[in-house]
Every structure is written in structure tokens, then in C-alpha cells.
Design a protein around this motif. Structure first.
Motif, PDB file in Angstrom:
ATOM      1  N   ALA A  92      -5.435   6.627  -9.343  1.00 27.92           N
ATOM      2  CA  ALA A  92      -6.215   5.516  -8.688  1.00 27.92           C
ATOM      3  C   ALA A  92      -7.605   6.177  -8.715  1.00 27.92           C
ATOM      4  O   ALA A  92      -8.454   5.314  -9.016  1.00 27.92           O
ATOM      5  N   TYR A  93      -7.857   7.328  -8.270  1.00 29.16           N
ATOM      6  CA  TYR A  93      -9.350   8.077  -8.444  1.00 29.16           C
ATOM      7  C   TYR A  93      -9.737   8.001  -9.762  1.00 29.16           C
ATOM      8  O   TYR A  93     -10.793   7.729 -10.339  1.00 29.16           O
ATOM      9  N   PHE A  94      -8.597   8.519 -10.661  1.00 30.56           N
ATOM     10  CA  PHE A  94      -9.005   8.938 -12.187  1.00 30.56           C
ATOM     11  C   PHE A  94      -9.507   7.509 -12.853  1.00 30.56           C
ATOM     12  O   PHE A  94     -10.420   7.551 -13.657  1.00 30.56           O
ATOM     13  N   THR A  95      -8.653   6.514 -12.701  1.00 34.53           N
ATOM     14  CA  THR A  95      -8.892   5.474 -13.692  1.00 34.53           C
ATOM     15  C   THR A  95      -9.837   4.329 -12.761  1.00 34.53           C
ATOM     16  O   THR A  95     -10.929   3.740 -13.590  1.00 34.53           O
ATOM     17  N   ASP A  97      -8.661   9.053  -1.854  1.00 31.67           N
ATOM     18  CA  ASP A  97      -7.938   8.896  -0.823  1.00 31.67           C
ATOM     19  C   ASP A  97      -8.636   8.460   0.322  1.00 31.67           C
ATOM     20  O   ASP A  97      -7.920   7.735   1.408  1.00 31.67           O
ATOM     21  N   ASP A  98      -9.869   9.121   0.631  1.00 31.18           N
ATOM     22  CA  ASP A  98     -10.727   8.716   1.836  1.00 31.18           C
ATOM     23  C   ASP A  98     -10.881   7.014   1.742  1.00 31.18           C
ATOM     24  O   ASP A  98     -10.592   6.526   2.932  1.00 31.18           O
ATOM     25  N   MET A  99     -11.129   6.567   0.609  1.00 31.44           N
ATOM     26  CA  MET A  99     -11.442   5.068   0.440  1.00 31.44           C
ATOM     27  C   MET A  99     -10.146   4.371   0.979  1.00 31.44           C
ATOM     28  O   MET A  99     -10.277   3.336   1.601  1.00 31.44           O
ATOM     29  N   ARG A 100      -9.054   4.904   0.509  1.00 32.80           N
ATOM     30  CA  ARG A 100      -7.688   4.258   0.726  1.00 32.80           C
ATOM     31  C   ARG A 100      -7.351   4.095   2.461  1.00 32.80           C
ATOM     32  O   ARG A 100      -7.071   3.050   2.670  1.00 32.80           O
ATOM     33  N   LEU A 145       0.663  -1.363  -0.101  1.00 34.77           N
ATOM     34  CA  LEU A 145      -0.018   0.043  -0.082  1.00 34.77           C
ATOM     35  C   LEU A 145       0.958   1.163   0.099  1.00 34.77           C
ATOM     36  O   LEU A 145       0.451   2.272  -0.581  1.00 34.77           O
ATOM     37  N   ASP A 146       2.111   1.244   0.898  1.00 38.59           N
ATOM     38  CA  ASP A 146       2.775   2.488   0.900  1.00 38.59           C
ATOM     39  C   ASP A 146       3.858   2.488  -0.248  1.00 38.59           C
ATOM     40  O   ASP A 146       4.955   3.247   0.000  1.00 38.59           O
ATOM     41  N   THR A 147       3.841   1.969  -1.288  1.00 41.43           N
ATOM     42  CA  THR A 147       4.706   1.911  -2.292  1.00 41.43           C
ATOM     43  C   THR A 147       4.764   3.538  -2.839  1.00 41.43           C
ATOM     44  O   THR A 147       3.814   4.168  -2.786  1.00 41.43           O
TER      45      THR A 147
END
Length: 408
Positions: free
Chosen positions: A343-346, A351-354, A331-333
Motif C-alpha cells: 500500500a505504501y509502495f503503490t 502504516d502510520d497513516m492507516r 481494513l483488517d482483511t
């Protein structure tokens, strides 16, 4: 447009290979090198975060440049999108031959990835689509094109893909830039969109919804014989979408099984180069795989034994902590600046979900892992959502109801 689907990888490569109506590719490449850090096109498929049956598919393209080259970058992208010369059959033939040979070699090098896609292709629309774009059926498709004497029909198909895919009505954009360059990007982007094709029919938007609604998952056993002496095995299980509470538990489960059981059994006992379990949360698929495996059928039995092992095994605190640390490592790569927000665009992952998902990992217990293993991997219902695939030597003794998928 299902008949156009297999042409997407070739179409993406053609855009930066064939040249345009006015200029050959050598001239365009000089400009790309002068003004940008490169221009790339690739097909993409993503699954709805709350529904494994619904996918979005299309072509993504991207580039990056210094501030003084912003206008040139957008003009070059537009030139490739609008003016690529698909009638250049001499270059097209060279491209098809190279792609066919490269993919054939890829099967030998990364057969475990092909086996995972092949197994999963009967279970979710995304993996069915990915298999046709990057799997055994794409290898077979390209090898068929490479044998064609006349490529004019292929050129016509690529023009049809261009018409369906590059459509202002189904386009969205993301720009990562500094504060001082927002206006310049906005102006150049507006100029590109104003000249971007706009098709009257909304085919590109309709296709994914249709492909999702027609799909029905089924368990299968698939064998793809290869002309070289190496084997790969995979087992895929359809589970739950990204937003489901069990998704995080399945992700930790894969991290516990691989080092504590599968690595030992697949590599040390069965003699394979490697193997393990992987959970893809966005796809909702739990997979087992082996790499360069002399005994793929024994390994498939081992996948089943791994489920028995986790149900009988007393999970230690250390095993649970190490599995969670491994998840957090993924997750923290570190992300490059260009990838921030993508991640949101595609896929629509905010960020809130993550962050919410991160917090859920802390709460996963040993009993949770036993529960999801029992529910999604060991139950009778789980077997109806489980497929296996072997890619390997022609001479393997494949007794039983294996469906054969030829490579060429």
C-alpha cells in the motif's frame, strides 16, 4: 503519450504471450514454471493522496520464487521486458481476439463495475484513465483491433509503449524477502537494472502529470446500449482526497446506506439482483450501483431518495456500530506476506497513516454522517460533481440528455 494509453492492457498481456526474439512462449513458460510462481504485468493508476487532480500511471510487474531461483527469476523478467517479439502477428491476432471476447463477456457478468467506471470517468483523472484501460472504451478499442486486417501498426505501437514504459529513470522496485536472501536479491536486482532499458526522453514520468493538469471534472449522463437483456446503473460523486477529514465519514456513510436502505429498495422493490453504495477513499469517489436491474431508471431515482432518507432518518446506535464494524472488517482483511508494504509502495499509504485513519473511524458521529451527506451528496455543488451511467438494453426509454457510448 495519450495515443499509446489504450494499448497498455494489450501490451501487458503480450509480454507473457508472444514469446521473445530467441524463444517461443512454450519454452519460456516451462522456465517460468520451473523457477517462479508466475510472472505478471498489469497497468496501474493511483491518485495523489492529497489531490484528486493528480495521478501516477504506469505498469507494475511482479513475481515470486524460492531462494535458489532468485537469479533465474530476475533474468526471466528482464528477458520479457527487453526481448518480447511484438512482430509475432499470428500470436498477436489470437491474443487480440481472445481479449476482445473476454472483455465483452465481462460486461455481461460485471456490468455494475463498468457502469461505476463509466460514471466516474467524467469526474476524476484516475477514473478517466481506468475507464480507458478497463472500461467500455477499452472493450470498443479491442473490438476495433480485432477487425483489423493488418496488425503491423499495432506491433509498432506496442514497441513504442515498451520504449516509454520500460525506462530505468522512471522505475522503482520493492522486494519482500527474508533476512538471509537480501544480498542475493540485491545482486540479482542490480544485474537486472544494469541491463534495463534507459530512454533518453522522460516521457513516462511526464505523461501522468500532464493528464492530471488538463482534466476538468463535469457532470454527465451516459448510456451504453448492450445486445443482451440485462441492465446496470451507477451514480458517481466526486468528493475529497484520502487525507481529508471527511473521507472516513463518507466511508462509514456508504456502509450505513447499503444494508439499511439501498439493499431493500433496489433488490426487493425494484427487482434488481443487488445494489448499494461504495466509497473508494484512494479515488475520492462515492458511488451507487445496481446489478442486473430490470428498472435502472427507477433505481437512479432511488439513489437520490437514499440521500433524502439518510438526512431524515434517525440513525440508531446499532446502525452506526454495525457500519463501523463493517469498515473494520475491510481494513483488517489478512494480508499475504507479499502484500505487506505494498500500500505504501503503490499508493504512498504508510502504516502510520492507516493507524491514524483507524482511530478517526472511532470518532465518527451520527451528526458527522448527516453533515457529509448534505455537503457532498445533496447540495447544489454536489450535483455539479455527480454523474450517472446506465449500461443496458437497447430498447430502454432514455428520454433527456443522455450521451450514448456504443460498445462496438
Amino acid at each position: 503519450h495519450p495515443e499509446l494509453w489504450p494499448y497498455m492492457p494489450l501490451f501487458c498481456e503480450a509480454l507473457t504471450y508472444l514469446g521473445t526474439q530467441k524463444r517461443d512462449m512454450a519454452q519460456i513458460e516451462t522456465d517460468i514454471g520451473l523457477h517462479t510462481g508466475g510472472i505478471s504485468f498489469s497497468p496501474f493508476v493511483t491518485t495523489d493522496l492529497g489531490n484528486l487532480g493528480h495521478i501516477e500511471a504506469g505498469i507494475s510487474f511482479g513475481s515470486h520464487c524460492l531462494d535458489q531461483h532468485i537469479a533465474s527469476m530476475y533474468e526471466l523478467v528482464l528477458e520479457l521486458v527487453r526481448e518480447t517479439n511484438f512482430g509475432n502477428t499470428g500470436r498477436l491476432r489470437a491474443l487480440v481476439s481472445a481479449m476482445s471476447a473476454n472483455m465483452f463477456n465481462e460486461v455481461a457478468d460485471s456490468g455494475h463495475a463498468f457502469a461505476r467506471r463509466l460514471a466516474g470517468s467524467t469526474l476524476t483523472p484516475e477514473l478517466q484513465a481506468s475507464e480507458s484501460l478497463r472500461g467500455i472504451s477499452q472493450v470498443r478499442f479491442l473490438s476495433g483491433l480485432a477487425r483489423l486486417k493488418d496488425l503491423e501498426p499495432v506491433s509498432e505501437r506496442l514497441r513504442q509503449v515498451q520504449e516509454v514504459v520500460f525506462n530505468r529513470l522512471t522505475m522503482r522496485t520493492a522486494v519482500t524477502t527474508n533476512q538471509g536472501s537480501i544480498d542475493a536479491n540485491q545482486q540479482a536486482l542490480d544485474g537486472m537494472i544494469a541491463n534495463y532499458p534507459q530512454s533518453s526522453h522522460n516521457g513516462a514520468a511526464e505523461a501522468p502529470a500532464k493528464s492530471g493538469s488538463k482534466f476538468s471534472a463535469e457532470a454527465a449522463r451516459v448510456f451504453c446500449p448492450l445486445p443482451f437483456a440485462t441492465n446496470y446503473a451507477a451514480q458517481a460523486v466526486r468528493t475529497v482526497p484520502y487525507t481529508h477529514a471527511d473521507s472516513v465519514r463518507l466511508q462509514v456513510l456508504a456502509k450505513i446506506m447499503t444494508p439499511n436502505y439501498l439493499h431493500r429498495e433496489i433488490r426487493e422493490r425494484n427487482g434488481a439482483y443487488g445494489g448499494g453504495a461504495v466509497y473508494s477513499a484512494p479515488q475520492g469517489v462515492f458511488s451507487f450501483f445496481s446489478y442486473r436491474d430490470p428498472q435502472p431508471l427507477e433505481t437512479i431515482a432511488t439513489f437520490g431518495k437514499a440521500v433524502d432518507w439518510i438526512l431524515d432518518h434517525t440513525i440508531s446506535d446499532r446502525e452506526l456500530d454495525e457500519a463501523k464494524l463493517s469498515v473494520f472488517g475491510d481494513l483488517d482483511t489478512p494480508l499475504s506476506v507479499a502484500d505487506e508494504g505494498m500500500a505504501y509502495f503503490t499508493a504512498g499509504i504508510s502504516d502510520d497513516m492507516r493507524q491514524e485513519r483507524r482511530e478517526q473511524f472511532f470518532e465518527v458521529t451520527k451528526n458527522d454522517l448527516k453533515d457529509v451527506a448534505n455537503k457532498y451528496l445533496a447540495s447544489d455543488e454536489a450535483r455539479q460533481h455527480t454523474s450517472v451511467a446506465v449500461i443496458g438494453e437497447e430498447g430502454l426509454d432514455m428520454a433527456g440528455d443522455w450521451r450514448r457510448e456504443k460498445l462496438q
